[in-house]
Design an enzyme around this catalytic site. Structure first.
Site, PDB file in Angstrom:
ATOM      1  N   SER A   1       0.814  -1.234   0.068  1.00  0.00           N
ATOM      2  CA  SER A   1      -0.020  -0.048   0.014  1.00  0.00           C
ATOM      3  C   SER A   1       0.970   1.139   0.198  1.00  0.00           C
ATOM      4  O   SER A   1       2.026   1.197   0.136  1.00  0.00           O
ATOM      5  CB  SER A   1      -1.039   0.152   1.206  1.00  0.00           C
ATOM      6  OG  SER A   1      -0.228   0.088   2.406  1.00  0.00           O
ATOM      7  N   LYS A   2       0.279   2.434   0.030  1.00  0.00           N
ATOM      8  CA  LYS A   2       1.031   3.611  -0.212  1.00  0.00           C
ATOM      9  C   LYS A   2       2.166   3.772   0.878  1.00  0.00           C
ATOM     10  O   LYS A   2       3.215   4.188   0.763  1.00  0.00           O
ATOM     11  CB  LYS A   2       0.175   4.727  -0.266  1.00  0.00           C
ATOM     12  CG  LYS A   2      -0.624   5.001  -1.483  1.00  0.00           C
ATOM     13  CD  LYS A   2      -0.722   6.369  -1.999  1.00  0.00           C
ATOM     14  CE  LYS A   2      -1.673   6.462  -3.280  1.00  0.00           C
ATOM     15  NZ  LYS A   2      -3.036   6.325  -3.166  1.00  0.00           N
ATOM     16  N   ARG A   3       1.999   3.176   2.086  1.00  0.00           N
ATOM     17  CA  ARG A   3       2.724   3.560   2.896  1.00  0.00           C
ATOM     18  C   ARG A   3       4.023   2.867   2.836  1.00  0.00           C
ATOM     19  O   ARG A   3       4.919   2.943   3.738  1.00  0.00           O
ATOM     20  CB  ARG A   3       2.075   3.325   4.611  1.00  0.00           C
ATOM     21  CG  ARG A   3       1.985   1.810   4.735  1.00  0.00           C
ATOM     22  CD  ARG A   3       1.063   1.395   5.997  1.00  0.00           C
ATOM     23  NE  ARG A   3       0.573   0.206   5.922  1.00  0.00           N
ATOM     24  CZ  ARG A   3       1.339  -1.012   6.056  1.00  0.00           C
ATOM     25  NH1 ARG A   3       2.219  -0.741   6.652  1.00  0.00           N
ATOM     26  NH2 ARG A   3       0.354  -1.929   6.055  1.00  0.00           N
TER      27      ARG A   3
END
Ligand code: GLU
Length: 486
Positions: A261-263
Site C-alpha cells: 500500500s502507499k505507506r
C-alpha cells in the site's frame, strides 16, 4: 496455437508496480511464444475512470518498453457487443430477465440480518436458534432469482436486469497455472447480473466478452481476480466459448508482509523513473518478484524472453525489497553504454548545477569510474558533485584541518609541481605525487589530505590522480589557489 495475452488495467489511477509486473509477465509470455500482447483499457466505470489515468498508464508502460503489439482498445467502446452477448444468452436459455427491484433485494438482505440477530437472543432453544440461522442463511445466500426458470414479468413495463442463470449444482473448477486446480460449490455463486436495469453491461460480462473477442488465450492477472474467475467461467460456458488458460499471480507485499500500500513507499511506476531507476532494472526486478528460473537473479529482457514460463511463477506472495532493487539498478547502470548513461544522468545533474561544456567533458572522462557509484541516477549525480563543486564554502572539520598550518606548504609545493608538469594525465599525476613524497620523506597519508581537501572539500571522490586528470589543469590550480595565501 498462437498465444494472445492482454493487460487490462482500469484507468482509475496510476500504473502501480503490481500492474506493471502483470503487464511484464503478459508481454513476456506472448514474446516467448511469438504471440501477441494486447492492451485493453477497462474504462467502463465512468465515475472512476479518467483520461489522465489512461495516459499515465500508457506512459508507464511506454517507459518500461511494454508497448502492446496492437493499438490499445477501450472497453467502453464495446458496450453494444456486450449487450448483444447478454441477449444471446437469454435466447440460449442461459440468462433471463430478473424483475427483482433493488428495494426487494435490500429487503431480503435486511430480513436475513434480522433473522441472524434474532438467533443471538437469550433464552432460545437450540432448535429455535438453528431454525432462525437456517432462515438467515437462506436469505443471505448468493441470490437465486425467482425468475430464473422463466416466470412471467410482474407487469409488461417492469424494469429488469439480465442475470446469468448460475449452474444448478456441482462444482466450478478453475485450473489455474499458478494456484493449481481449485473448486467451489456452484451454490456459492449467485445469478450474476450481466446487464443492469439501465441496460449497461457489468464488468464481469465485459471482461469475458472482450477476452473472447480479442482471442485471448491466456488470462494472466493478479490473484485479487481469482474469485472472479468462478463467475466468469459460467459466462464462457453459456456462450459455448473455449476457456482461456488462467494464471493468477499473488500480489506484491511490503517488507512487513502486508499487502502493498502507499505507506510502503512510492508505488507508481513513473515515481520509480523519477527516483532514478532504469526501466530495464525495473523490469528485471519486477520479473524476479514473483517468478524464478533456476537461481539466476538478473535477466535482460532478451534473456527473459527466452525462458519465461507460467510454471516459474511463484505461489507465495513476494516482498518488495528496495535494497535489492537498488542492487539491480546499480547493475544496469554499470552495464549501460556510456552514451546512454550520460544521457540519463545529465538531466539529473542539470537539477543540481548548470551543465557547461567543461563539465560535460569532465563527465566523459569520469563516468566510466563514477558509474560504479550509487544505486540510482540521483545518487550517481550526487557522486559526480565534485566535478563541478569544490565545496570550498562548506568545508568539514577534517578538510579545514587538512588545509591549516604547515600543510599549506605541501599544498603550495604540489601546486608548483602540477603546474610545471607538461601532462596532468593519471600516470603523470601519480608520478608527481610519488616523487614529492619520496623527496620529502612524506607518506601519502600526509600529502594526500591537503590536496584532496583543496580539490573536493570533503565531498566523496575517487583517487586523487584521476580526480586531477578529470578536472583538468585550470580547474585544479584554481581550486588549490582558493586555499593558498595570495
Ligand atoms: N481491470 C482489472 C483491474 O485493473 C483487471 C481485469 C482482468 O485482468 O481481468 O484490476
Amino acid at each position: 496455437m498462437t498465444i494472445v495475452t492482454r493487460f487490462a488495467p482500469s484507468p482509475t489511477g496510476m500504473l502501480h508496480i503490481g500492474g506493471a509486473r502483470t503487464a511484464l509477465f503478459n508481454a513476456l509470455l506472448a514474446k516467448r511464444h511469438k504471440g501477441t500482447f494486447l492492451l485493453r483499457v477497462e474504462d467502463t466505470d465512468k465515475a472512476r475512470s479518467t483520461e489522465e489515468a489512461a495516459q499515465a498508464i500508457l506512459e508507464g508502460l511506454g517507459w518500461l518498453g511494454l508497448t502492446p503489439d496492437e493499438a490499445p482498445t477501450f472497453q467502453s467502446e464495446n458496450a453494444e457487443r456486450h449487450v448483444e452477448c447478454a441477449l444471446e444468452m437469454i435466447e440460449r436459455g442461459k440468462a433471463f430477465k430478473c424483475y427483482a427491484t433493488p428495494e426487494e433485494l435490500q429487503a431480503r438482505r435486511d430480513a436475513g440480518e434480522a433473522k441472524r440477530a434474532e438467533a443471538k437472543a437469550d433464552g432460545l432453544s437450540d432448535d429455535a436458534k438453528a431454525s432462525l440461522l437456517a432462515e438467515a442463511n437462506a436469505l443471505l445466500a448468493p441470490y437465486r432469482s425467482p425468475w430464473r426458470d422463466g416466470a412471467a414479468a410482474p407487469r409488461t413495463d417492469a424494469p429488469f436486469t439480465v442475470r446469468l442463470r448460475a449452474p444448478d449444482d456441482g462444482q466450478i473448477t478453475v485450473n489455474d497455472g499458478v494456484q493449481g486446480e481449485v473448486s467451489i460449490q456452484t451454490r456459492e455463486i449467485d445469478d450474476l447480473i450481466l446487464l443492469r436495469a439501465d441496460g449497461t453491461p457489468t464488468y464481469m460480462l465485459a471482461v469475458v466478452v472482450d477476452d473472447h473477442d480479442m482471442g485471448v488465450t491466456h488470462v494472466l492477472r493478479g490473484d485479487d481476480h481469482f474469485r472472479n474467475t468462478y463467475r466468469q467461467i459460467p459466462i464462457y460456458q453459456a456462450m459455448e466459448w473455449e476457456l482461456p488458460e488462467f494464471a493468477h499471480v499473488p500480489l506484491i507485499h511490503g517488507q512487513d508482509g502486508a499487502k502493498l500500500s502507499k505507506r510502503h513507499g512510492a508505488l507508481s511506476t513513473l515515481a520509480y523513473r523519477d527516483m532514478g531507476y532504469l526501466p530495464e532494472a525495473m523490469n528485471a526486478y519486477l520479473l524476479r518478484l514473483g517468478w524464478s528460473h533456476g537461481d539466476q537473479e538478473i535477466f535482460s529482457m532478451d534473456e527473459a524472453t527466452e525462458v519465461f514460463d507460467i510454471s516459474g511463477l511463484n505461489k507465495a506472495p513476494a516482498r518488495l525489497d528496495l535494497e535489492k532493487l537498488g542492487d539491480v539498478n546499480a547493475h544496469f547502470m554499470r552495464a549501460a553504454s556510456h552514451e546512454r548513461l550520460k544521457a540519463l544522468l545529465l538531466p539529473e545533474i542539470a537539477k543540481l548545477t548548470d551543465v557547461t561544456d567543461a563539465l560535460e567533458s569532465r563527465l566523459d572522462s569520469a563516468l566510466p569510474t563514477l558509474k560504479e557509484r550509487g544505486t540510482t541516477l540521483l545518487e550517481m549525480a550526487e557522486a559526480c558533485r565534485f566535478l563541478w563543486d569544490s565545496n570550498a564554502d562548506n568545508l568539514n572539520k577534517k578538510a579545514r584541518k587538512a588545509l591549516s598550518g604547515d600543510k599549506l606548504t605541501i599544498l603550495s609545493d604540489l601546486r608548483e609541481a602540477l603546474d610545471q608538469s607538461e601532462s596532468l594525465g593519471i600516470e603523470a599525476v601519480e608520478a608527481i605525487i610519488d616523487s614529492y613524497c619520496a623527496a620529502h620523506t612524506l607518506s601519502m597519508g600526509q600529502v594526500g589530505p591537503p590536496l584532496r581537501a583543496a580539490l573536493t572539500g570533503g565531498l566523496p571522490a575517487p583517487d586523487l590522480a584521476p580526480v586531477i586528470a578529470w578536472l583538468g589543469r585550470d580547474e585544479v590550480l584554481a581550486r588549490i589557489d582558493r586555499h593558498l595565501p595570495a
